[in-house]
Scaffold this active site. Structure first.
Site, short mmCIF file in Angstrom:
data_model
loop_
_atom_site.label_atom_id
_atom_site.label_comp_id
_atom_site.label_asym_id
_atom_site.label_seq_id
_atom_site.Cartn_x
_atom_site.Cartn_y
_atom_site.Cartn_z
CB SER A 22 -0.91 0.00 1.23
OG SER A 22 -1.87 -1.03 1.12
N GLY A 23 0.26 2.40 -0.13
CA GLY A 23 1.03 3.63 -0.14
C GLY A 23 1.25 4.19 -1.53
CG HIS A 24 2.67 2.16 -4.18
ND1 HIS A 24 3.80 2.88 -3.88
CD2 HIS A 24 2.93 0.88 -3.81
CE1 HIS A 24 4.70 2.05 -3.36
NE2 HIS A 24 4.19 0.83 -3.29
CG HIS A 72 8.68 0.63 -2.57
ND1 HIS A 72 8.92 0.43 -3.90
CD2 HIS A 72 7.63 -0.16 -2.24
CE1 HIS A 72 8.07 -0.47 -4.36
NE2 HIS A 72 7.27 -0.84 -3.39
CG ASP A 88 5.84 -6.26 -5.14
OD1 ASP A 88 6.48 -5.95 -4.13
OD2 ASP A 88 4.85 -5.64 -5.53
CE LYS A 94 4.19 -1.66 -7.72
NZ LYS A 94 3.16 -2.59 -7.23
#
Ligand SMILES: Nc1ncnc2c1ncn2[C@@H]1O[C@H](COP(=O)(O)OP(=O)(O)O)[C@@H](O)[C@H]1O
Ligand SMILES: Nc1ncnc2c1ncn2[C@@H]1O[C@H](COP(=O)(O)OP(=O)(O)O)[C@@H](O)[C@H]1O
Ligand SMILES: [Mg+2]
Ligand SMILES: [Mg+2]
Ligand SMILES: [Mg+2]
Ligand SMILES: [Mg+2]
Lengths: 209, 333, 333, 209
Positions: B55-57, B219, B110, B105
């Site tokens: 998360s955070g994107h 990130h 990932d 990605k």
């Protein structure tokens, strides 16, 4: 002397404790050359492990370690989740059915962990990863076992080698994992995964001692 | 740390819950597994498209779930890849019998987690193909390293490949298109400020008032180099040059131009960058066939931007233009 | 000051030029007069809709020019209302013979400049009506003061009224709808950080690490009161309560809920606010009929948000849902 | 003595100079209770005025002041653009055809400016706006003219009243313009428009003297 199931449980409890205490520190290390989550990830994973331990009170070492592996895989995420997860899964496989580990079992277990990490992560020594703690530990453990060094001493040299290996990542250039994106800028920082690996091995020595 | 959150622990789930509350016509959110699934999934006979990551994107990837784009998104903790069980749950939820494509990605975490998920799916008899995006020219590509990161191209790829899958293309064709888009797209990003990870509570790195980071990922990691703050014109040049070189873009070619904000940079600035980008491309006689400008693949509250150029052909443009209805991208519907 | 700009003097025009470069199918930008005009204007027989205000609120208003929304937007310098000549140029450019509606946010500068523009248009024989939005419940309304500010409702009003005008409604009906939307909508905003005006080069106001401003507008001005930083739940409550009270919203009613970012706040946080908002409305048995979440009416790089609730009827929902194609809002086309 | 067209030109040049010098200060004042642009706005407007002055070398005072009005309207924006613009437009109207201003012309000009500001802005004395500089200036100018005070002295008391009026805005609660949104928080700050108004009147005294 041998490592009992109870010692394995103590080991995991101690790991969880250390990782919780070092949560900020590991995260800080990851902030410098990664994405500032390694401590958070490991703490989350081992908290989940601890919660499952009671249900495994009478299980053999293999079952316990496999549970650790699947729990880490399903709770840690990031690179360290599948890597530590696979390491513990493989450790569980080679210790299936055992209720105590002798020196050569420990060597076999460490070898299985290293193999798991390498099969998944495709890294070699010197790439500035957790392997730079695990590989020297495995080497000295193997030698100690050949030299018929007894358990306490074997675990001690092993954890010392891991610790030294982790510290040597300071001067390494990262070529795997997130720190590789930094190129030359990764030099001069410790690898968080190598440090957490050294904690895990230190906890084993403690739990036995 | 100043954020509109209740606690670092609850932000991901509460944000997903907010998405659910506003977009219940488009998506179903499973808070337990942190997966976002198309409201009408599974769709029999359609190739399923799944992506995911930390998360955070936002809006990536949850905001791209819906008709014409993703069937499901798996969201990890902030900046932490999701775990295989999440992908497993999503795969089961959306599998329509025509196979599933994982859009990943290129980050070790990932890749490894999706790889384990693919093993689980295979064991259940679900056909899974994967595309690993790696468009970030800031990172040297090499067989011996983790390779280039996947950044902006991921958004464009999810749209184009999603459009193709919606049109009924089989898994092989969808995967081939994914490879083509990834092959024709390159990106590079920069940061004016660090982002602040909620659980860390402070900026990941410190930057002087007159410094910036060039060659960042998404990130919050520092970039390839720290340099003196420069003008929008100079910054755009620094980002575009390596992209154009790596793509070997030539006069007369057509691109989809994507000016992306990192989360804390307002649109007025992104359009200044777009202005500089258009000037550079005009000078090289490269045509902007399509474009996208805004905050689409972000790094929490980081100020900065990334530029992505995708060399497009008619087919890519057709599926870019195809109708889409997701929380974050919508047209034609 | 860290911004993706070339100079404080050039940012507005360069940003407009970037918009033009990416959206030449939708809009024509006149850099001299800083006006954005629909590519297909004037449209014979259609009521023209013009809005405008200072720059720094992107995508408002330039990003809302296009089919189904605005015919033109006039942009002033950062946070400075445009001048009457701009409105005059825009009015001439888009007048289709059916009259023109000016959508004006209630700020002395905007009101005065549009008022002068209306005088100029009248002198040229163009029928002009005006709506002044004043939805900000942070400000006490009074005959003896400048009154409430126009904020979030402006976005919703531009969409709904734009849809109605596109459908061919005459100026009287369009103006009446504008009044209705303004009457049924209320907003309130808050700031975690100050914005930085490029020409000033530093934050307009200083806020401690544990402070925030409640009741801000969109011009970087401080709010009604400075309070201790609070959780998303508490902040949402502080914003929603006065809105619900002022609107006298009752159980069973339907709203369009708009969670707006001030420019520097990422979507992940806006959805946390949406989550809290949905919880509060659920508790009051108020239904979210439609919603919008994102950075739509901003204050440069300010971190913070505003919440707007619009009590909707079927007709408002119909024109909200009507097709729209602008740089910032698009659906159905 | 009377104010000639040349003195009017010198006045405007001096205003442009002062506003340019005070650009940051006025913007800072506006940052505290407004939107941090008043200095920028006024500087932009009077720069544009200065550029047009050469073309008006032989014009009468009314024509010059009307040009100032239309230029401010079309370049300043914000609240101050239409307000100062209308003020100068009206000043131009009441001075149409004149090539010099006597004391009573000055009073008439100031009255026209105030009227223009009030017609547009609908503010009264004490609302913390530019009127709180203009209104006291008009009052003392009127009295001075009745008392047959001569020009230099009239302009001096007038600019002093404006300056004092502007300083008194410090303790006022804003009820018009952007500062009104701050409510009680507007108290304790000077009004930027009142300060710029006092500069404009000070420049007139200087240009004459
Ligand atoms: N390919 C790899 N092989 C072995 N270890 C790796 C590899 N990639 C990353 N690591 C280890 O993982 C650590 C980072 O873990 P973590 O921060 O939890 O995940 P992420 O990098 O996804 O955020 C690194 O410090 C490194 O030791
Ligand atoms: N209604 C009004 N009547 C008289 N003067 C006003 C009024 N509203 C605002 N002003 C003046 O305008 C000044 C602000 O000008 P400026 O900052 O250039 O415009 P804006 O407020 O639109 O940013 C205020 O300081 C005040 O003196
Ligand atoms: Mg990490
Ligand atoms: Mg991570
Ligand atoms: Mg202003
Ligand atoms: Mg101002």
């Amino acid at each position: 002397m041998s490592i009992t199931s109870e010692a394995i449980i103590r080991w995991l409890q101690r790991v969880a404790q250390i990782l919780h205490e070092k949560r900020e520190y590991l995260t800080q290390l990851d902030a410098a050359i990664g994405d500032a989550d390694h401590g958070i990830n490991m703490d989350r994973g081992f908290k989940a492990v601890i919660e499952k331990l009671p249900s495994l009170a009478n299980a053999d070492i293999g079952a316990i370690l496999k549970m650790v592996g699947t729990t880490l895989v399903s709770t840690v995420g990031g690179a360290s989740g599948p890597l530590y997860g696979t390491a513990f899964l493989r450790a569980g496989i080679v210790t299936t059915g055992k209720s105590e580990l002798r020196e050569n079992d420990v060597v076999e277990m460490l070898a299985a962990m290293v193999e798991g990490i390498q099969v998944r992560g495709k890294a070699q020594a010197g790439e500035k990863t957790m392997l730079d703690a695990f590989l020297p530990a495995l080497d000295v453990a193997r030698q100690a076992d050949l030299d018929e060094v007894e358990m306490a001493q074997l675990l001690n040299v092993c954890c010392q080698a891991a610790e030294e290996g982790a510290q040597r990542t300071l001067s390494l250039l990262a070529t795997k994992g997130r720190a590789s994106y930094l190129g030359e800028r990764s030099v001069g920082h410790l690898d968080p995964g190598a440090i957490s690996a050294s904690y895990i091995l230190a906890a084993l020595a403690e739990a036995y001692g | 740390m100043k954020k509109l959150i209740n606690s670092p622990e609850s932000v991901v789930k509460e944000s997903l819950s907010g998405m659910q509350a506003l977009h219940s016509n488009l998506i179903r959110v499973d808070l337990e597994t942190q997966t976002v699934v198309r409201a009408d999934a599974p769709i029999r006979g359609k190739v399923g498209i799944i992506s995911g990551g930390g998360s955070g994107h936002e809006p990536l990837h949850g905001g791209f779930v819906g008709r014409g784009m993703l069937d499901a998104a798996c969201l990890g903790e902030i900046f932490t890849s999701p775990v295989p069980n999440q992908m497993q749950a999503a795969t089961r939820a959306i599998d329509g019998g025509a196979g599933v494509l994982y859009i990943i990605k290129n980050y070790t975490g990932d890749v490894l987690n999706f790889e384990m998920a693919a093993e689980l799916a295979a064991a259940e008899g679900i056909e899974v193909a994967s595309i690993i995006t790696n468009d970030d020219v800031a990172v040297q590509d090499s067989l011996y390293t983790a390779g280039r990161r996947g950044i902006g191209v991921t958004v464009l790829l999810e749209k184009i490949v999603g459009g193709l899958a919606e049109a009924g293309a089989p898994l092989g064709i969808v995967t081939e298109m994914a490879q083509r888009v990834n092959g024709e797209g390159r990106s590079m990003g920069m940061a004016l400020t660090s982002s602040t990870v909620p659980a860390l509570g402070k900026a990941t790195f410190e930057l002087g008032e007159d410094e910036m980071e060039i060659g960042i990922g998404i990130h919050g990691e520092p970039g390839r180099r720290r340099v003196k703050l420069a003008s929008a014109a100079e910054i755009t040049e620094m980002l575009v040059k390596p992209i154009v070189e790596d793509l070997q873009l030539k006069a007369g070619e057509q691109v989809l131009a994507f000016v992306n904000g990192m989360g804390g940079t307002p649109l007025i600035e992104l359009y200044v960058v777009a202005h500089e980008l258009a000037k550079i491309l005009r000078g090289k006689n490269i045509t902007i066939a399509r474009s996208l400008a805004g905050n689409y693949i972000t790094s929490l509250d980081m100020a900065g931007c990334s530029i992505t150029l995708l060399r497009v052909d008619d087919e890519m443009v057709r599926y870019w233009d195809a109708p889409v209805h997701t929380p974050a991208l919508r047209w034609g519907i």
